[in-house]
Design an enzyme around this catalytic site. Structure first.
Site, PDB file in Angstrom:
ATOM      1  N   SER A 114      49.393  -6.200  20.354  1.00 24.40           N
ATOM      2  CA  SER A 114      48.736  -4.896  20.270  1.00 24.40           C
ATOM      3  C   SER A 114      47.519  -5.066  19.372  1.00 24.40           C
ATOM      4  O   SER A 114      47.186  -6.176  18.968  1.00 24.40           O
ATOM      5  CB  SER A 114      49.685  -3.834  19.699  1.00 24.40           C
ATOM      6  OG  SER A 114      49.896  -4.062  18.303  1.00 24.40           O
ATOM      7  N   ASN A 166      49.059  -9.552  37.708  1.00 24.45           N
ATOM      8  CA  ASN A 166      49.361  -8.572  38.761  1.00 24.45           C
ATOM      9  C   ASN A 166      48.933  -9.203  40.078  1.00 24.45           C
ATOM     10  O   ASN A 166      47.809  -8.996  40.534  1.00 24.45           O
ATOM     11  CB  ASN A 166      48.577  -7.265  38.559  1.00 24.45           C
ATOM     12  CG  ASN A 166      49.251  -6.297  37.623  1.00 24.45           C
ATOM     13  OD1 ASN A 166      50.098  -6.688  36.837  1.00 24.45           O
ATOM     14  ND2 ASN A 166      48.860  -5.040  37.683  1.00 24.45           N
ATOM     15  N   PRO A 219      49.397 -11.017  25.117  1.00 24.52           N
ATOM     16  CA  PRO A 219      48.880 -10.220  24.004  1.00 24.52           C
ATOM     17  C   PRO A 219      49.946  -9.336  23.369  1.00 24.52           C
ATOM     18  O   PRO A 219      50.969  -9.029  23.991  1.00 24.52           O
ATOM     19  CB  PRO A 219      47.793  -9.383  24.671  1.00 24.52           C
ATOM     20  CG  PRO A 219      48.294  -9.196  26.072  1.00 24.52           C
ATOM     21  CD  PRO A 219      49.002 -10.484  26.425  1.00 24.52           C
ATOM     22  N   HIS A 241      53.998 -10.336  30.214  1.00 25.88           N
ATOM     23  CA  HIS A 241      52.529 -10.275  30.214  1.00 25.88           C
ATOM     24  C   HIS A 241      52.008  -9.591  28.953  1.00 25.88           C
ATOM     25  O   HIS A 241      50.811  -9.381  28.807  1.00 25.88           O
ATOM     26  CB  HIS A 241      52.016  -9.568  31.466  1.00 25.88           C
ATOM     27  CG  HIS A 241      52.011  -8.067  31.414  1.00 25.88           C
ATOM     28  ND1 HIS A 241      53.086  -7.325  30.998  1.00 25.88           N
ATOM     29  CD2 HIS A 241      51.040  -7.171  31.738  1.00 25.88           C
ATOM     30  CE1 HIS A 241      52.777  -6.033  31.079  1.00 25.88           C
ATOM     31  NE2 HIS A 241      51.550  -5.911  31.513  1.00 25.88           N
ATOM     32  N   GLY A 242      52.911  -9.256  28.047  1.00 28.18           N
ATOM     33  CA  GLY A 242      52.522  -8.627  26.794  1.00 28.18           C
ATOM     34  C   GLY A 242      53.765  -8.182  26.049  1.00 28.18           C
ATOM     35  O   GLY A 242      54.879  -8.636  26.348  1.00 28.18           O
ATOM     36  N   ALA A 243      53.566  -7.283  25.082  1.00 20.90           N
ATOM     37  CA  ALA A 243      54.713  -6.743  24.357  1.00 20.90           C
ATOM     38  C   ALA A 243      55.466  -5.746  25.216  1.00 20.90           C
ATOM     39  O   ALA A 243      56.695  -5.642  25.152  1.00 20.90           O
ATOM     40  CB  ALA A 243      54.243  -6.076  23.062  1.00 20.90           C
ATOM     41  N   ASN A 283      44.914   0.380  29.035  1.00 22.92           N
ATOM     42  CA  ASN A 283      45.143  -0.664  28.032  1.00 22.92           C
ATOM     43  C   ASN A 283      44.201  -1.857  28.190  1.00 22.92           C
ATOM     44  O   ASN A 283      44.434  -2.915  27.604  1.00 22.92           O
ATOM     45  CB  ASN A 283      46.605  -1.153  28.094  1.00 22.92           C
ATOM     46  CG  ASN A 283      46.946  -1.814  29.424  1.00 22.92           C
ATOM     47  OD1 ASN A 283      46.164  -1.785  30.370  1.00 22.92           O
ATOM     48  ND2 ASN A 283      48.117  -2.412  29.500  1.00 22.92           N
ATOM     49  N   ASP A 285      46.068  -2.428  40.192  1.00 20.71           N
ATOM     50  CA  ASP A 285      45.007  -3.245  39.606  1.00 20.71           C
ATOM     51  C   ASP A 285      45.239  -4.709  39.986  1.00 20.71           C
ATOM     52  O   ASP A 285      45.721  -5.511  39.189  1.00 20.71           O
ATOM     53  CB  ASP A 285      44.977  -3.065  38.091  1.00 20.71           C
ATOM     54  CG  ASP A 285      43.683  -3.586  37.481  1.00 20.71           C
ATOM     55  OD1 ASP A 285      42.792  -3.975  38.250  1.00 20.71           O
ATOM     56  OD2 ASP A 285      43.575  -3.608  36.256  1.00 20.71           O
TER      57      ASP A 285
END
EC number: 6.5.1.8
Length: 468
Positions: free
Chosen positions: A373, A339, A371, A395-397, A227, A149
């Protein structure tokens, strides 16, 4: 497809003897040619086998066509050896990272082109580079180091409105997500859209990009599956946030998705070429790279950058359509890729290709969104330019549980109860995206306090995802 459904024995009658080729053929037919007659399907499959060179650049058939390339072509090339001892890389939040992801990064650092590396606290296993891995390479791009992606990113629009406005107009906010967003493979909004990205000359630069232009037109302003999400929530900004906005509460629109079918097709196409040109040991084959001095490398770089810009355009359209539907205007937008690969000059003056696969750029002063969740906050951050992290952050949890494990661990009713307790409305989605599937975002943020400064939070309230 009923009686016309192809089976392995049908393909063996037209001299398909390779089980991998048979599997690929049936999969491609079921996805893209299911409405053709059985005779038409078999005729097409026979032609792909007989004239495979004509299909090596085809959007659908390229992977199957490569199955018919003579083995001698590959045997003429020698395998590229990995370095015996890979370079060192800095790890942030090691306690949050599984051994298989760590081992992937160790393997990546043994590539002859690898110069620097780092792992973010949300890291977990992926293809090629671990998700949450950062790798700086010399004059080379690794398609799976960027990911399928291409240009997957975050975009946050902040509106000068508070929680009372969101509560009062909750129905309209929900309706906007239902009517102005679209998710999943092949999704499209079904409306005519104009955007400068669709007029970019790069779409005429290669045969592949020419083929993909129509798909890009149809999928503009849509989101992927997994996601990916579009959600409304509450933003709280800290004092001295540097955004020219007072501290306090605002409404936010947060989206997460990438370059849709355009990026996926580019990634698969050039990954195939990289694996043909760059023969690595089996354990490292997904780390195959393209030399940026070659024609293929230049094509990938151009295509990757176009896909990244297209991903941004998709987010811009999502935010435009929703804002217009609701009759509200944002006061600021914050966005970032996670990405992608960038040409970046290092402290020593050397220019390297920095791959951030599931990692947020965090140079000095750079804004980003990390972010959590559906029930945990996301964070608005400003980068600190940490050299050991290659100026990156998580880039997130990060997932701590596979999708299958999440489905087996929580029921639909239990997830509904959890969302109700947090006063979150979910449109679409599934238990594979349950909050328990993710690491504790608060702990992840503690592990990267040297990488970013938190200047605000985003708390989801109305979430839309693909139906699972």
């Amino acid at each position: 497809m009923g009686k016309s459904k192809l089976k392995g024995k049908d393909l063996r009658k037209i001299n398909y003897s390779n089980n991998q080729a048979i599997s690929l053929a049936i999969d491609i037919i079921s996805k893209h040619y299911k409405h053709s007659s059985k005779e038409e399907q078999l005729a097409l499959l026979h032609d792909v086998k007989q004239h495979y060179t004509d299909y090596l650049d085809h959007e659908h058939w390229n992977t199957l066509a490569r199955e018919f390339q003579p083995v001698e072509v590959l045997k003429e090339k020698s395998e590229i050896p990995l370095l015996k001892d890979g370079g060192q890389f800095q790890v942030f939040g090691r306690k949050h990272i599984t051994s298989n992801a760590y081992q992937q990064m160790e393997l990546a650092m043994r590539l002859p082109i690898a110069r620097k590396g780092a792992m973010m606290p949300d890291a977990h296993q992926g293809y090629g580079l671990p998700i949450g891995g950062v790798l700086a390479a010399e004059n080379a791009a690794i398609p799976y180091g960027v990911g399928l992606d291409i240009g997957c990113r975050m975009s946050l629009s902040i509106y000068d409105l508070d929680s009372r406005y969101l509560q009062k107009h909750a129905y309209r906010f929900k309706s906007s997500l239902k009517e102005r967003t679209n998710f999943g493979t092949g999704g499209e909004l079904g409306i005519t859209q104009e955007h400068e990205i669709l007029d970019r000359t790069e779409f005429g630069a290669t045969s592949l990009l020419k083929q993909l232009h129509g798909k890009a037109v149809k999928q503009l302003g849509t989101s992927g599956s997994g996601n990916h999400f579009v959600e409304f929530g509450l933003v709280s900004l800290a004092n001295d946030n540097g955004l020219d906005l007072p501290a306090g509460e605002y409404i936010g629109l947060l989206s997460h998705s990438g370059s849709r079918g355009l990026g996926a097709s580019i990634a698969k196409h050039y990954m195939g070429i990289a694996m043909e040109k760059c023969l690595l040991p089996k354990s490292a084959r997904h780390l195959a790279w393209l030399d940026l001095s070659t024609e293929e490398g230049q094509e990938y770089w151009l295509s990757m950058n176009l896909a990244g810009d297209y991903a941004k355009a998709c987010h811009d359209q999502i935010h435009h359509h929703l804002s217009k539907y609701l009759g509200i205007k944002p006061v600021i937008n914050i966005e970032n890729h996670h990405n992608f690969a960038w040409k970046e000059k290092q402290a020593e003056g050397e220019e390297l290709i920095v791959h951030r696969k599931g990692a947020t750029p965090a140079s000095e002063g750079e804004l980003g969104i990390i972010p959590g969740s559906m029930t945990a906050p996301g964070f608005i951050v400003r980068g600190k330019g940490h050299e050991g992290a290659l100026q990156s952050a998580s880039h997130g949890a990060g997932r701590k549980m596979s999708r299958q494990a999440a489905r087996e661990s929580i029921s639909g009713s239990a997830m509904k109860k959890l969302l109700s307790e947090h006063k979150v409305t979910l449109i679409g989605g599934g238990t594979d995206e349950a909050p328990i599937a993710y690491k504790n975002i608060e702990e992840v943020m503690k592990s990267q306090k040297d990488l970013v400064e938190v200047i605000g939070q985003f708390l989801p309230k109305i979430v839309r995802m693909d139906k699972n």
